[in-house]
Design a protein around this motif. Structure first.
Motif, PDB file in Angstrom:
ATOM      1  N   ALA A  58     100.017 -17.665  19.457  1.00 12.78           N
ATOM      2  CA  ALA A  58     101.241 -17.116  19.547  1.00 12.78           C
ATOM      3  C   ALA A  58     102.427 -17.783  20.184  1.00 12.78           C
ATOM      4  O   ALA A  58     103.567 -18.048  19.691  1.00 12.78           O
ATOM      5  CB  ALA A  58     101.162 -15.697  20.266  1.00 12.78           C
ATOM      6  N   ALA A  59     101.955 -18.614  21.175  1.00 10.32           N
ATOM      7  CA  ALA A  59     103.018 -19.525  21.947  1.00 10.32           C
ATOM      8  C   ALA A  59     103.689 -20.481  20.876  1.00 10.32           C
ATOM      9  O   ALA A  59     104.757 -20.799  20.961  1.00 10.32           O
ATOM     10  CB  ALA A  59     102.221 -19.983  23.145  1.00 10.32           C
ATOM     11  N   LEU A  60     102.635 -21.138  20.284  1.00 14.75           N
ATOM     12  CA  LEU A  60     102.943 -22.116  19.160  1.00 14.75           C
ATOM     13  C   LEU A  60     104.238 -21.759  17.997  1.00 14.75           C
ATOM     14  O   LEU A  60     104.701 -22.377  17.757  1.00 14.75           O
ATOM     15  CB  LEU A  60     101.874 -22.971  18.668  1.00 14.75           C
ATOM     16  CG  LEU A  60     101.267 -23.942  19.713  1.00 14.75           C
ATOM     17  CD1 LEU A  60      99.907 -24.358  19.020  1.00 14.75           C
ATOM     18  CD2 LEU A  60     102.057 -25.097  20.132  1.00 14.75           C
ATOM     19  N   ARG A  61     103.761 -20.306  17.692  1.00 13.58           N
ATOM     20  CA  ARG A  61     104.754 -19.777  16.561  1.00 13.58           C
ATOM     21  C   ARG A  61     106.035 -19.532  17.373  1.00 13.58           C
ATOM     22  O   ARG A  61     106.893 -20.006  16.453  1.00 13.58           O
ATOM     23  CB  ARG A  61     104.080 -18.431  16.153  1.00 13.58           C
ATOM     24  CG  ARG A  61     103.021 -18.568  15.094  1.00 13.58           C
ATOM     25  CD  ARG A  61     102.709 -17.149  14.406  1.00 13.58           C
ATOM     26  NE  ARG A  61     102.186 -16.090  15.350  1.00 13.58           N
ATOM     27  CZ  ARG A  61     100.991 -16.005  15.752  1.00 13.58           C
ATOM     28  NH1 ARG A  61     100.184 -16.966  15.336  1.00 13.58           N
ATOM     29  NH2 ARG A  61     100.679 -15.223  16.631  1.00 13.58           N
ATOM     30  N   ARG A  62     106.089 -19.149  18.465  1.00 10.59           N
ATOM     31  CA  ARG A  62     107.282 -19.038  19.152  1.00 10.59           C
ATOM     32  C   ARG A  62     108.180 -20.273  19.208  1.00 10.59           C
ATOM     33  O   ARG A  62     109.161 -20.304  19.149  1.00 10.59           O
ATOM     34  CB  ARG A  62     107.365 -18.084  20.394  1.00 10.59           C
ATOM     35  CG  ARG A  62     107.008 -16.779  20.303  1.00 10.59           C
ATOM     36  CD  ARG A  62     107.043 -16.137  21.467  1.00 10.59           C
ATOM     37  NE  ARG A  62     106.369 -16.687  22.797  1.00 10.59           N
ATOM     38  CZ  ARG A  62     104.958 -16.336  22.885  1.00 10.59           C
ATOM     39  NH1 ARG A  62     104.339 -15.243  21.985  1.00 10.59           N
ATOM     40  NH2 ARG A  62     104.306 -16.756  23.892  1.00 10.59           N
ATOM     41  N   LEU A  63     107.428 -21.380  19.706  1.00  4.60           N
ATOM     42  CA  LEU A  63     108.030 -22.549  19.850  1.00  4.60           C
ATOM     43  C   LEU A  63     108.441 -23.178  18.381  1.00  4.60           C
ATOM     44  O   LEU A  63     109.557 -23.753  18.507  1.00  4.60           O
ATOM     45  CB  LEU A  63     106.760 -23.713  20.569  1.00  4.60           C
ATOM     46  CG  LEU A  63     107.249 -24.931  20.493  1.00  4.60           C
ATOM     47  CD1 LEU A  63     108.362 -25.293  21.497  1.00  4.60           C
ATOM     48  CD2 LEU A  63     106.000 -25.898  20.783  1.00  4.60           C
TER      49      LEU A  63
END
Length: 74
Positions: free
Chosen positions: A63-68
């Motif tokens: 999820a964090a990488l998708r946001r990034l």
């Protein structure tokens, strides 16, 4: 591409912090390819990471990488 990890004492004792770092390092290996060349990523483990199981870490990291990368947020 490089990744760094920040795991504070709030996560747990030294054994727990090192385990969290090892788990995150392992998960990031497969996730570095989509990042732009020359990227520097810092992953900060929140206090709950010490008790999180594998699936929770995968879900949160993805999820964090998708946001990034500008993808959809969960």
């Amino acid at each position: 591409m490089r990744a760094g990890f920040v795991v504070s004492k709030a996560v747990g004792n030294a054994v727990v912090r090192n385990r969290v770092k090892r788990r995150l390092r392992h998960l990031m290996r497969d996730r570095l390819a989509p990042l732009p060349a020359g990227s520097l990523v810092v992953v900060r483990a929140l206090p709950g990471a010490g008790e999180a199981d594998h699936d929770e870490l995968v879900r949160d990291l993805d999820a964090a990488l998708r946001r990034l990368l500008g993808g959809t947020t969960p």
